[in-house]
Each structure stands twice: as C-alpha cells, then as structure tokens.
Design an enzyme around this catalytic site. Structure first.
Site, PDB file in Angstrom:
ATOM      1  N   HIS A   6       1.685   2.354  -5.983  1.00 51.19           N
ATOM      2  CA  HIS A   6       0.423   2.001  -5.321  1.00 51.19           C
ATOM      3  C   HIS A   6       0.224   0.499  -5.534  1.00 51.19           C
ATOM      4  O   HIS A   6       0.678  -0.045  -6.554  1.00 51.19           O
ATOM      5  CB  HIS A   6      -0.697   2.796  -6.012  1.00 51.19           C
ATOM      6  CG  HIS A   6      -2.030   2.712  -5.355  1.00 51.19           C
ATOM      7  ND1 HIS A   6      -2.881   1.642  -5.548  1.00 51.19           N
ATOM      8  CD2 HIS A   6      -2.688   3.562  -4.535  1.00 51.19           C
ATOM      9  CE1 HIS A   6      -3.998   1.861  -4.879  1.00 51.19           C
ATOM     10  NE2 HIS A   6      -3.912   3.014  -4.242  1.00 51.19           N
ATOM     11  N   ASP A  55       1.176   5.245 -14.411  1.00 51.11           N
ATOM     12  CA  ASP A  55       0.011   5.381 -13.535  1.00 51.11           C
ATOM     13  C   ASP A  55      -0.136   6.873 -13.217  1.00 51.11           C
ATOM     14  O   ASP A  55       0.629   7.429 -12.422  1.00 51.11           O
ATOM     15  CB  ASP A  55       0.246   4.549 -12.265  1.00 51.11           C
ATOM     16  CG  ASP A  55      -0.778   4.835 -11.177  1.00 51.11           C
ATOM     17  OD1 ASP A  55      -1.616   5.743 -11.347  1.00 51.11           O
ATOM     18  OD2 ASP A  55      -0.726   4.158 -10.135  1.00 51.11           O
ATOM     19  N   LYS A  62     -10.410  11.365  -9.216  1.00 53.58           N
ATOM     20  CA  LYS A  62      -9.287  12.128  -8.662  1.00 53.58           C
ATOM     21  C   LYS A  62      -9.061  13.418  -9.437  1.00 53.58           C
ATOM     22  O   LYS A  62      -8.119  14.153  -9.199  1.00 53.58           O
ATOM     23  CB  LYS A  62      -8.035  11.257  -8.641  1.00 53.58           C
ATOM     24  CG  LYS A  62      -8.183  10.071  -7.660  1.00 53.58           C
ATOM     25  CD  LYS A  62      -6.910   9.341  -7.468  1.00 53.58           C
ATOM     26  CE  LYS A  62      -7.098   7.957  -6.905  1.00 53.58           C
ATOM     27  NZ  LYS A  62      -7.214   7.914  -5.449  1.00 53.58           N
ATOM     28  N   CYS A 119      -2.172   2.242   0.626  1.00 55.36           N
ATOM     29  CA  CYS A 119      -1.985   1.216  -0.435  1.00 55.36           C
ATOM     30  C   CYS A 119      -0.583   1.273  -1.016  1.00 55.36           C
ATOM     31  O   CYS A 119      -0.380   1.031  -2.216  1.00 55.36           O
ATOM     32  CB  CYS A 119      -3.015   1.351  -1.549  1.00 55.36           C
ATOM     33  SG  CYS A 119      -4.683   1.118  -0.989  1.00 55.36           S
TER      34      CYS A 119
HETATM   35  N1  PMP Z   1      -2.471   4.647  -8.345  1.00 55.06           N
HETATM   36  C1  PMP Z   1      -2.304   5.689  -7.523  1.00 55.06           C
HETATM   37  C2  PMP Z   1      -0.999   6.435  -7.526  1.00 55.06           C
HETATM   38  C3  PMP Z   1      -3.338   6.069  -6.679  1.00 55.06           C
HETATM   39  O1  PMP Z   1      -3.180   7.095  -5.856  1.00 55.06           O
HETATM   40  C4  PMP Z   1      -4.551   5.344  -6.700  1.00 55.06           C
HETATM   41  C5  PMP Z   1      -5.701   5.703  -5.765  1.00 55.06           C
HETATM   42  N2  PMP Z   1      -5.325   6.006  -4.477  1.00 55.06           N
HETATM   43  C6  PMP Z   1      -4.677   4.292  -7.592  1.00 55.06           C
HETATM   44  C7  PMP Z   1      -3.617   3.979  -8.397  1.00 55.06           C
HETATM   45  C8  PMP Z   1      -5.943   3.512  -7.693  1.00 55.06           C
HETATM   46  O2  PMP Z   1      -6.948   4.320  -8.169  1.00 55.06           O
HETATM   47  P1  PMP Z   1      -8.475   3.842  -8.144  1.00 55.06           P
HETATM   48  O3  PMP Z   1      -8.740   3.440  -6.731  1.00 55.06           O
HETATM   49  O4  PMP Z   1      -9.246   5.031  -8.570  1.00 55.06           O
HETATM   50  O5  PMP Z   1      -8.586   2.706  -9.091  1.00 55.06           O
END
Ligand code: PMP
Length: 414
Positions: A130, A207, A233, A371
């Site tokens: 991400h 992560d 999440k 992202c």
């Molecule tokens: N890492 C991964 C694998 C994610 O799916 C996400 C959220 N889509 C994030 C990081 C970032 O998380 P947050 O927006 O809650 O900070």
C-alpha cells in the site's frame, strides 16, 4: 474485562449486531456492503461503547487529579492491555496507540531513520505494498540517503521470495512488508521472511491492516519487530490504530513527535523522555477510539478466527467462481494463499463504471488503484473493481453482487 470465550459462528446472528446492514440504499435497495477492505462496519456494542464513554467517562487521561480522569485513564490503559492480549505481545509497553496504519508506519520510519539509518543503507519493501508502506520509506530515504529496494511479485500476485535473498546485503537495515495485500488478497509468508531476515540481524515491520480481521496474528509467534494495524478495519472506530514494537527497538528509537505526555522532564537546556509506550504518544490521545477499539477486539475474539477465515474464504471462492463464468472478466490476484478480497477487471467497461453501476443496485464495492499503483503497473492496468468481504457477508450477497454485475456489464457493452 478480558477477551471473551469463543462462540459458534452464525452469520445471521452476526449480521443482527450491525445496525447499518439494515440500511436501504437511497431508501430502496438492500445494502450489500462489499467494501470492507476500505473500512468495516461496527457492531452495536462498539457504537454503544463510544456513546457511553462520552456520556459517562469522558475526561483527559494521565496525571488527572480527579476521579473521572482516573476512570478514563484506567479504561484507556485497559484498552492497551486488550490490544496486548489480542496480538499476544510480551508487554503493554510494546503497544503504542496511533491514528492508524498510515501514522504507525510513519512513526516507525521517521523514528527509525533518526539515528539508525544513514546514507547508503537499504530498506526492502515489496511490489505489493500500500502507498502507506512505500511513501514514508521514500521520505526517510530522501532525508538520510538510504535506498529503497523492492521484492517483485509474479503474475498470480505472489511475492517472488527467492529474490529476497539476492536483495539482502550487509547494508540492509530494515524490511517492511504487507501481511495481506489490500488489492490482491495475497497472504504473504511473513513468518518465513522474518526468520530469513533475523538470520542476518535485520528487523522486520509488518503492515497488518488487512490481516488482523481475517487471519490469526500472534506477534511472538511471527517474531516480527513491528506490527501495525488500524482499528477501523477490524470493526473498531476510525482514528485509532496500533503500533506493536519489540521493547528493544522502541527503547533504541527516539520519539516520533514531541509534546505533552511523552516527556519526563523539560527544561530549555534538555528534555528527557517518558518511559514506553508513552515516549511515542505525544499529546492527548484518541481516548474514546482506544476504548472503542478494545471493545471491537473483545467482540471479534468471541469467534474462532479459523471459522471466520474459512467463512470469508468460501465467499472469495464462490465470488471468484461466479465471476470467472462471465465473459471478459479477469481476476487480478490469484495467489494460492489469499483472503477476503476479489479484484477484477472486465473487457470494455471501466472499473469506475462498474462501481457506479453496482451502486445503483445497492452493492458497495471499491474501484481504482486502491493506493497500490505499483501493483496496477505490474498488471498493466489503471484500476480494478474490488469486492472485499467481512465476517457478516453471505453467499446470497455474493449472488446479488454477481447478478448486478452482469446487468451492469450488459448495459455498458450494449
Ligand atoms: N496498508 C494496507 C494494506 C491497507 O489496506 C491500508 C488501508 N487501505 C493501509 C495500509 C492504510 O490504513 P489507514 O488508512 O487506516 O491508515
């Protein structure tokens, strides 16, 4: 309150705990919520906990000279213990509350770079990260002169693991990898990677944003040095997340942000820092968020994670099967070991049109690059349509989604 006993898994009973699932989209269509990788919904218990905190316990934490502050502090610190138990961390000192995964990785990257990274040092990430596990490392690389290296993926969306051994050199200072990919659903063999890294004395950041709600996570078993996730999440509030860090690393690393609560003593000449984990929690934290997250974790822990995982896997497999029967639909991400996510593209119809069309039928999915632009680049596409599953989704919802998709494709291909 400790983490609860596990109970049998009954999806209809689970659904009844989520008031939002009763929503009718634009007042007419039944909501089919398949955007859980972006954020999950919250059970009533979590919503009630937040309301109750503000109604009965709201106060600032730590150093309070009054009853209410003591109460709020106890609840906040109990929440930390719940997270510690959830991750099976060794100590509550290893649990730092942050805003979410993004802030967590920024904390680790920034703090680690101050003193532990220098010009020519190397950081390894993967092609399936991400952006929030890429850009913070690029920022610190720019500042320190460190270099970012990338473990590539194959066309199934799996890491090409043997490349890691070639990428590691005696300048490798850290490896940061995603546990479960948010665009592909791939579950990475993080334990194997950690073991390999540790043979060479390299710390590993994981992560866990897409992992904690879908697979079992035990930081001592993984032996990771850092583990990061977001509350929203895993059925908890937004604006709260967690950095787990081994004490030995958190002790070595300087603070991320300066301010109240993270200090022991301040003079204009010299400031000394608070003990762990407070050294990393500058300013008034998200007290209600932490308490809400703890409630979500206790709620989630009622279920056997293996049952949750197989329920969600069944949905992924069923959706994949039905999607593959549709002409011109291609699944992006076919790892042998995957969970909770089905990304796809369809000949002749843009993912955004798929998203808009499905929304007209009450089906909420996500479209775009999620992202993860390097993944899109790997597959030579701009975007995918992504359905992502949670504990409360059903086979019937998969069927509604696929029937709606057929309608949408027919409309745009007419
Ligand atoms: N890492 C991964 C694998 C994610 O799916 C996400 C959220 N889509 C994030 C990081 C970032 O998380 P947050 O927006 O809650 O900070």
């Amino acid at each position: 309150m400790g983490i609860e006993q596990q109970v049998g898994f009954d999806v209809e009973r689970v659904r009844r705990e989520f008031p939002i699932l009763e929503t009718k989209v634009r007042g007419t269509k039944r909501l089919v919520y398949l955007d859980n990788a972006a954020t999950t919904q919250r059970p009533k218990r979590v919503i009630d906990t937040l309301k109750e905190f503000y109604e009965k316990y709201n106060s600032n934490v730590h150093r309070g000279a009054h009853w209410l502050s003591d109460l709020a502090t106890k609840m906040y610190e109990d929440a930390r213990k719940t997270v510690k138990e959830f991750l099976n961390a060794h100590s509550h000192r290893e649990i730092v509350f942050v805003r979410g995964t993004t802030e967590g990785i920024n904390l680790i990257a920034t703090s680690f770079s101050r003193g532990l990274l220098k010009e020519g040092d190397e950081i390894i990430v993967t092609e399936m990260e991400h952006h929030s596990n890429i850009v913070p490392w690029q920022l610190v690389a720019q500042q320190t002169g460190a270099v970012l290296k990338v473990i590539p993926i194959n066309d199934k969306g799996e890491l090409i693991l043997y490349e890691l051994e070639n990428l590691i050199t005696d300048r490798t200072k850290l490896i940061s990898i995603v546990h479960v990919s948010n665009s592909l659903g791939t579950i990475n063999p993080v334990k194997e990677i950690i073991s390999l890294a540790h043979q060479k004395g390299i710390p590993v950041v994981v992560d866990g944003a897409q992992a904690v709600a879908h697979i079992s996570v035990d930081v001592q078993d993984l032996d990771c040095d850092f583990y990061v996730f977001s509350g929203h999440k895993i059925y908890g509030p937004t604006g709260i997340g967690v950095v787990y860090g081994k004490e030995e690393w958190l002790e070595k690393m300087p603070p991320y942000q300066g301010g109240g609560d993270m200090i022991k003593e301040v003079t204009f000449e010299k400031t000394t820092y608070n003990e762990l984990p407070y050294k990393f929690e500058a300013g008034t934290p998200n007290i209600a968020g932490a308490i809400g997250l703890a409630e979500a974790l206790k709620w989630f822990k009622q279920f056997d994670i293996n049952e949750v995982h197989s329920h969600e896997n069944e949905l992924v497999q069923y959706a994949t099967e039905l999607l593959k029967e549709i002409d011109g639909v291609r699944i992006i991400g076919e790892a042998d070991n995957k969970t909770a996510v089905v990304s796809f593209i369809a000949d002749g119809v843009h993912p955004h049109d798929i998203g808009t069309g499905l929304d007209m039928e009450g089906v909420a999915i996500r479209t775009g690059h999620h992202c993860t632009q390097p993944i899109m680049c790997h597959f030579g596409i701009m975007a995918t349509a992504r359905a992502s599953f949670a504990i409360y989704n059903t086979r019937e919802e998969v069927e509604i989604f696929v029937d709606a998709l057929k309608k949408v494709l027919k409309f745009f291909r007419r």
